[in-house]
Design a protein around this motif. Structure first.
Motif, PDB file in Angstrom:
ATOM      1  N   VAL A 286       0.872  -1.173   0.000  1.00  0.00           N
ATOM      2  CA  VAL A 286       0.000   0.000   0.000  1.00  0.00           C
ATOM      3  C   VAL A 286       0.906   1.218   0.000  1.00  0.00           C
ATOM      4  O   VAL A 286       1.759   1.366   0.876  1.00  0.00           O
TER       5      VAL A 286
ATOM      6  N   VAL B  43      -0.465   5.831   6.313  1.00  0.00           N
ATOM      7  CA  VAL B  43      -0.520   4.577   5.581  1.00  0.00           C
ATOM      8  C   VAL B  43       0.135   3.422   6.343  1.00  0.00           C
ATOM      9  O   VAL B  43      -0.050   2.268   5.984  1.00  0.00           O
TER      10      VAL B  43
ATOM     11  N   THR C   3      -3.118  -2.318   5.514  1.00  0.00           N
ATOM     12  CA  THR C   3      -2.575  -3.504   4.868  1.00  0.00           C
ATOM     13  C   THR C   3      -3.653  -4.195   4.028  1.00  0.00           C
ATOM     14  O   THR C   3      -4.843  -4.062   4.300  1.00  0.00           O
TER      15      THR C   3
ATOM     16  N   LEU D 259      -8.950  -5.154   2.879  1.00  0.00           N
ATOM     17  CA  LEU D 259      -8.092  -4.082   3.387  1.00  0.00           C
ATOM     18  C   LEU D 259      -8.367  -3.870   4.873  1.00  0.00           C
ATOM     19  O   LEU D 259      -9.531  -3.910   5.307  1.00  0.00           O
TER      20      LEU D 259
ATOM     21  N   TYR E  31      -8.699   5.355   0.946  1.00  0.00           N
ATOM     22  CA  TYR E  31      -7.926   4.436   0.124  1.00  0.00           C
ATOM     23  C   TYR E  31      -8.463   4.437  -1.303  1.00  0.00           C
ATOM     24  O   TYR E  31      -9.608   4.817  -1.555  1.00  0.00           O
TER      25      TYR E  31
ATOM     26  N   VAL F 257      -8.117   1.787  -4.841  1.00  0.00           N
ATOM     27  CA  VAL F 257      -7.630   0.566  -5.470  1.00  0.00           C
ATOM     28  C   VAL F 257      -7.808   0.735  -6.975  1.00  0.00           C
ATOM     29  O   VAL F 257      -8.910   0.991  -7.444  1.00  0.00           O
TER      30      VAL F 257
ATOM     31  N   VAL G 225      -2.603  -0.048  -4.881  1.00  0.00           N
ATOM     32  CA  VAL G 225      -3.408   0.349  -3.735  1.00  0.00           C
ATOM     33  C   VAL G 225      -2.694   1.505  -3.043  1.00  0.00           C
ATOM     34  O   VAL G 225      -1.511   1.402  -2.719  1.00  0.00           O
ATOM     35  N   SER G 226      -3.411   2.600  -2.839  1.00  0.00           N
ATOM     36  CA  SER G 226      -2.817   3.751  -2.159  1.00  0.00           C
ATOM     37  C   SER G 226      -3.750   4.219  -1.039  1.00  0.00           C
ATOM     38  O   SER G 226      -4.944   3.940  -1.063  1.00  0.00           O
ATOM     39  N   ALA G 227      -3.171   4.917  -0.078  1.00  0.00           N
ATOM     40  CA  ALA G 227      -3.946   5.418   1.049  1.00  0.00           C
ATOM     41  C   ALA G 227      -3.382   6.774   1.469  1.00  0.00           C
ATOM     42  O   ALA G 227      -2.220   7.090   1.240  1.00  0.00           O
TER      43      ALA G 227
END
Length: 141
Positions: A39, A46, A50, A70, A80, A82, A134-136
Motif C-alpha cells: 500500500v 498509511v 494492509t 483491506l 484508500y 484501489v 493500492v494507495s492510502a
C-alpha cells in the motif's frame, strides 16, 4: 470395457475441472496475514493500512474479478484507492489493456473492508493478467 472407458473419461474430466477451479481462484497472503500487495502513501497514515487477503478469478471468456481485504490497524481514519488494470498478452509480447477499474473508500481505525474489483469493458473477457495499485492517505478533516 465400455464402462471402464466412460469411468476413465469422467475421472479425467473431474481432474481437469478441479485443476481449472484451482487456477481460477488464487489467494496470496503471508503467514502474518499480510498480502504481497504494498500500500503506497505517506507515513504515518498509511503505516497501519494492509491488504490482508488477495483473491483473483481470471479465465478466458469470463469477466475477471480481483477481491481484496483491506485493514486499517492504525489510529487514524484513511482514504484508500484501489486501481486495477486488466491486461491481455499479445503475440508481440506486449500487454494490451482489456479493462480498468477504480474503487475507493474510507477506513476507520480498526476497520476491515472487502473490495471486489471488476469491469464490463468490451474486451475484458480476454484478460489473462492484471496490474494492481493500492494507495492510502490521511482522511481530510
Amino acid at each position: 470395457m465400455h464402462d471402464d472407458a466412460a469411468r476413465w473419461n469422467r475421472r479425467r474430466l473431474l481432474g481437469a475441472v478441479g485443476a481449472g477451479v484451482t487456477t481460477l481462484l488464487t489467494g496470496c497472503a503471508d503467514t502474518d496475514g499480510r498480502s504481497a500487495v504494498d500500500v503506497t502513501g505517506e507515513s504515518p497514515c498509511v503505516d497501519g493500512v494492509t491488504v490482508t487477503e488477495e483473491a483473483v478469478r481470471i479465465a478466458t471468456g469470463e469477466v475477471p474479478e480481483v477481491r481484496l481485504r483491506l485493514r486499517n490497524a492504525g489510529g487514524t481514519p484513511v482514504d484508500y484507492e484501489v486501481r486495477v488494470v486488466f491486461l491481455q498478452g499479445t503475440s508481440l509480447g506486449i500487454d494490451a489493456r482489456t479493462g480498468r477499474a477504480v474503487v475507493s473508500g474510507t477506513l476507520a481505525p480498526g476497520e476491515t473492508t472487502v473490495e471486489v474489483v471488476t469491469d464490463d469493458a468490451r474486451d475484458v473477457r480476454n484478460t489473462d493478467t492484471y496490474d494492481l495499485d493500492v494507495s492510502a492517505a490521511c482522511t481530510a478533516s
